[in-house]
Scaffold this motif. Structure first.
Motif, PDB file in Angstrom:
ATOM      1  N   THR A 104      -3.882 -14.878 -17.668  1.00  0.00           N
ATOM      2  CA  THR A 104      -3.044 -14.372 -18.743  1.00  0.00           C
ATOM      3  C   THR A 104      -3.613 -14.765 -20.100  1.00  0.00           C
ATOM      4  O   THR A 104      -3.577 -13.990 -21.030  1.00  0.00           O
ATOM      5  CB  THR A 104      -1.607 -14.892 -18.603  1.00  0.00           C
ATOM      6  OG1 THR A 104      -1.646 -16.310 -18.570  1.00  0.00           O
ATOM      7  CG2 THR A 104      -0.969 -14.362 -17.343  1.00  0.00           C
ATOM      8  N   GLU A 105      -4.125 -15.997 -20.192  1.00  0.00           N
ATOM      9  CA  GLU A 105      -4.755 -16.432 -21.431  1.00  0.00           C
ATOM     10  C   GLU A 105      -5.607 -17.650 -21.146  1.00  0.00           C
ATOM     11  O   GLU A 105      -5.389 -18.368 -20.183  1.00  0.00           O
ATOM     12  CB  GLU A 105      -3.733 -16.772 -22.503  1.00  0.00           C
ATOM     13  CG  GLU A 105      -2.896 -17.989 -22.187  1.00  0.00           C
ATOM     14  CD  GLU A 105      -1.892 -18.290 -23.262  1.00  0.00           C
ATOM     15  OE1 GLU A 105      -1.913 -19.429 -23.751  1.00  0.00           O
ATOM     16  OE2 GLU A 105      -1.117 -17.406 -23.613  1.00  0.00           O
ATOM     17  N   LEU A 106      -6.577 -17.855 -21.973  1.00  0.00           N
ATOM     18  CA  LEU A 106      -7.403 -19.045 -21.887  1.00  0.00           C
ATOM     19  C   LEU A 106      -6.956 -20.015 -22.964  1.00  0.00           C
ATOM     20  O   LEU A 106      -6.777 -19.636 -24.122  1.00  0.00           O
ATOM     21  CB  LEU A 106      -8.880 -18.698 -22.097  1.00  0.00           C
ATOM     22  CG  LEU A 106      -9.520 -17.823 -21.036  1.00  0.00           C
ATOM     23  CD1 LEU A 106     -10.948 -17.483 -21.447  1.00  0.00           C
ATOM     24  CD2 LEU A 106      -9.527 -18.525 -19.704  1.00  0.00           C
ATOM     25  N   LYS A 107      -6.767 -21.283 -22.596  1.00  0.00           N
ATOM     26  CA  LYS A 107      -6.383 -22.281 -23.579  1.00  0.00           C
ATOM     27  C   LYS A 107      -7.635 -22.814 -24.247  1.00  0.00           C
ATOM     28  O   LYS A 107      -8.532 -23.317 -23.583  1.00  0.00           O
ATOM     29  CB  LYS A 107      -5.631 -23.426 -22.920  1.00  0.00           C
ATOM     30  CG  LYS A 107      -4.207 -23.103 -22.631  1.00  0.00           C
ATOM     31  CD  LYS A 107      -3.459 -24.365 -22.345  1.00  0.00           C
ATOM     32  CE  LYS A 107      -1.987 -24.029 -22.345  1.00  0.00           C
ATOM     33  NZ  LYS A 107      -1.171 -25.210 -22.329  1.00  0.00           N
ATOM     34  N   VAL A 108      -7.691 -22.681 -25.554  1.00  0.00           N
ATOM     35  CA  VAL A 108      -8.814 -23.168 -26.331  1.00  0.00           C
ATOM     36  C   VAL A 108      -8.259 -24.132 -27.368  1.00  0.00           C
ATOM     37  O   VAL A 108      -7.393 -23.763 -28.169  1.00  0.00           O
ATOM     38  CB  VAL A 108      -9.569 -22.004 -27.021  1.00  0.00           C
ATOM     39  CG1 VAL A 108     -10.689 -22.540 -27.879  1.00  0.00           C
ATOM     40  CG2 VAL A 108     -10.081 -21.027 -25.997  1.00  0.00           C
ATOM     41  N   ASN A 109      -8.745 -25.344 -27.344  1.00  0.00           N
ATOM     42  CA  ASN A 109      -8.327 -26.333 -28.326  1.00  0.00           C
ATOM     43  C   ASN A 109      -9.324 -26.313 -29.474  1.00  0.00           C
ATOM     44  O   ASN A 109     -10.461 -26.765 -29.325  1.00  0.00           O
ATOM     45  CB  ASN A 109      -8.269 -27.729 -27.701  1.00  0.00           C
ATOM     46  CG  ASN A 109      -7.196 -27.814 -26.651  1.00  0.00           C
ATOM     47  OD1 ASN A 109      -6.184 -27.135 -26.739  1.00  0.00           O
ATOM     48  ND2 ASN A 109      -7.419 -28.638 -25.641  1.00  0.00           N
TER      49      ASN A 109
END
Length: 144
Positions: free
Chosen positions: A39-44
Protein backbone atom coordinates in the motif's frame (compact mmCIF):
# COMPACT_ATOMS: atom_id res chain seq x y z
CA UNK A 1 16.22 -34.27 -65.20
CA UNK A 2 13.20 -32.10 -65.35
CA UNK A 3 14.02 -28.39 -65.13
CA UNK A 4 10.65 -27.11 -66.11
CA UNK A 5 8.79 -25.14 -63.52
CA UNK A 6 5.94 -27.10 -62.12
CA UNK A 7 3.20 -26.36 -59.68
CA UNK A 8 4.46 -25.37 -56.31
CA UNK A 9 2.65 -26.10 -53.08
CA UNK A 10 1.75 -23.06 -51.02
CA UNK A 11 3.73 -22.92 -47.76
CA UNK A 12 1.69 -23.92 -44.78
CA UNK A 13 2.05 -22.12 -41.46
CA UNK A 14 0.88 -24.17 -38.52
CA UNK A 15 0.18 -21.93 -35.48
CA UNK A 16 -0.94 -24.70 -33.12
CA UNK A 17 2.60 -25.60 -31.87
CA UNK A 18 3.34 -21.89 -31.38
CA UNK A 19 0.16 -21.44 -29.30
CA UNK A 20 1.04 -24.54 -27.26
CA UNK A 21 4.48 -23.12 -26.43
CA UNK A 22 2.98 -19.75 -25.44
CA UNK A 23 0.50 -21.44 -23.14
CA UNK A 24 3.23 -23.49 -21.47
CA UNK A 25 5.34 -20.36 -20.91
CA UNK A 26 2.32 -18.48 -19.54
CA UNK A 27 1.47 -21.31 -17.13
CA UNK A 28 5.11 -21.49 -16.01
CA UNK A 29 5.19 -17.75 -15.28
CA UNK A 30 1.92 -17.85 -13.39
CA UNK A 31 3.07 -20.72 -11.18
CA UNK A 32 6.55 -19.41 -10.42
CA UNK A 33 5.81 -15.72 -9.92
CA UNK A 34 4.61 -14.38 -6.61
CA UNK A 35 2.61 -11.21 -6.47
CA UNK A 36 2.39 -8.91 -3.50
CA UNK A 37 0.70 -5.60 -3.03
CA UNK A 38 2.30 -2.77 -1.07
CA UNK A 39 0.00 0.00 0.00
CA UNK A 40 2.89 2.34 0.77
CA UNK A 41 6.55 2.32 1.55
CA UNK A 42 7.65 3.95 4.79
CA UNK A 43 10.52 6.32 4.19
CA UNK A 44 12.07 8.19 7.08
CA UNK A 45 13.39 11.46 5.69
CA UNK A 46 15.99 13.44 7.62
CA UNK A 47 14.87 16.64 9.27
CA UNK A 48 16.87 19.66 10.32
CA UNK A 49 16.18 22.14 13.08
CA UNK A 50 18.47 25.13 13.50
CA UNK A 51 17.34 25.74 17.07
CA UNK A 52 17.70 22.12 18.21
CA UNK A 53 19.75 21.55 21.34
CA UNK A 54 23.29 20.34 20.90
CA UNK A 55 23.57 16.59 20.42
CA UNK A 56 26.98 16.37 22.05
CA UNK A 57 27.21 18.27 25.34
CA UNK A 58 31.00 17.91 25.31
CA UNK A 59 31.35 19.97 22.16
CA UNK A 60 32.44 23.58 21.79
CA UNK A 61 31.88 25.27 18.43
CA UNK A 62 34.38 28.03 17.64
CA UNK A 63 33.38 30.05 14.58
CA UNK A 64 36.03 32.08 12.79
CA UNK A 65 34.79 34.93 10.61
CA UNK A 66 36.51 36.41 7.59
CA UNK A 67 37.06 39.66 9.51
CA UNK A 68 39.00 37.88 12.30
CA UNK A 69 36.16 37.78 14.83
CA UNK A 70 35.61 34.66 16.90
CA UNK A 71 32.46 33.28 18.44
CA UNK A 72 32.32 30.44 20.92
CA UNK A 73 28.98 28.63 21.10
CA UNK A 74 27.31 31.56 19.28
CA UNK A 75 28.68 34.21 21.66
CA UNK A 76 30.70 36.74 19.68
CA UNK A 77 34.12 37.74 21.05
CA UNK A 78 35.46 41.06 19.80
CA UNK A 79 39.18 41.69 19.33
CA UNK A 80 40.57 38.84 21.39
CA UNK A 81 43.98 37.19 21.15
CA UNK A 82 45.23 33.71 21.86
CA UNK A 83 45.43 34.28 25.63
CA UNK A 84 41.84 35.51 25.82
CA UNK A 85 40.66 32.61 23.65
CA UNK A 86 42.47 30.20 25.98
CA UNK A 87 40.73 31.67 29.01
CA UNK A 88 37.30 31.59 27.38
CA UNK A 89 37.79 28.00 26.19
CA UNK A 90 38.91 26.96 29.67
CA UNK A 91 35.85 28.59 31.24
CA UNK A 92 33.50 27.11 28.62
CA UNK A 93 34.82 23.56 28.97
CA UNK A 94 35.16 23.82 32.79
CA UNK A 95 38.40 21.83 32.73
CA UNK A 96 36.93 18.85 30.88
CA UNK A 97 39.74 17.61 28.61
CA UNK A 98 37.37 15.27 26.72
CA UNK A 99 35.60 18.23 25.13
CA UNK A 100 35.66 18.30 21.33
CA UNK A 101 36.51 21.65 19.75
CA UNK A 102 34.81 22.17 16.38
CA UNK A 103 36.44 24.96 14.38
CA UNK A 104 33.96 26.33 11.87
CA UNK A 105 35.91 28.74 9.70
CA UNK A 106 34.59 30.98 6.98
CA UNK A 107 36.04 30.25 3.54
CA UNK A 108 37.61 33.72 3.51
CA UNK A 109 39.01 33.49 7.07
CA UNK A 110 42.76 33.84 7.44
CA UNK A 111 44.81 30.77 8.24
CA UNK A 112 46.38 32.56 11.19
CA UNK A 113 42.95 32.96 12.82
CA UNK A 114 42.39 29.20 12.63
CA UNK A 115 45.91 28.54 13.95
CA UNK A 116 45.19 30.90 16.87
CA UNK A 117 42.13 28.82 17.80
CA UNK A 118 44.14 25.61 17.58
CA UNK A 119 46.87 27.13 19.77
CA UNK A 120 44.32 28.35 22.32
CA UNK A 121 42.71 24.89 22.43
CA UNK A 122 46.11 23.27 22.98
CA UNK A 123 46.91 25.73 25.78
CA UNK A 124 43.52 25.01 27.38
CA UNK A 125 44.33 21.28 27.38
CA UNK A 126 41.86 20.36 24.65
CA UNK A 127 43.31 17.83 22.22
CA UNK A 128 40.25 16.74 20.22
CA UNK A 129 39.81 19.24 17.38
CA UNK A 130 37.67 18.89 14.25
CA UNK A 131 37.05 21.28 11.38
CA UNK A 132 34.02 22.49 9.42
CA UNK A 133 33.79 25.14 6.69
CA UNK A 134 31.11 27.65 5.77
CA UNK A 135 30.38 29.69 2.67
CA UNK A 136 31.52 33.30 2.80
CA UNK A 137 27.88 34.48 2.50
CA UNK A 138 27.25 33.60 6.16
CA UNK A 139 29.63 36.29 7.45
CA UNK A 140 28.28 38.86 5.00
CA UNK A 141 25.06 38.76 7.02
CA UNK A 142 26.95 39.48 10.23
CA UNK A 143 27.12 35.93 11.60
CA UNK A 144 30.70 34.74 12.17
Amino acid sequence: MNFRPGERDEPEINLIPFIDILLVVLIFLMLTTTYSKFTELKVNLPVADAQAPKQNPNEVVVAVGSDGRYSINRQVLEGVGVDALTRVLSLTTQGNSDTIVVISADAAASHQSVINVMDAARRAGLVQITFATQQSGATARGKP
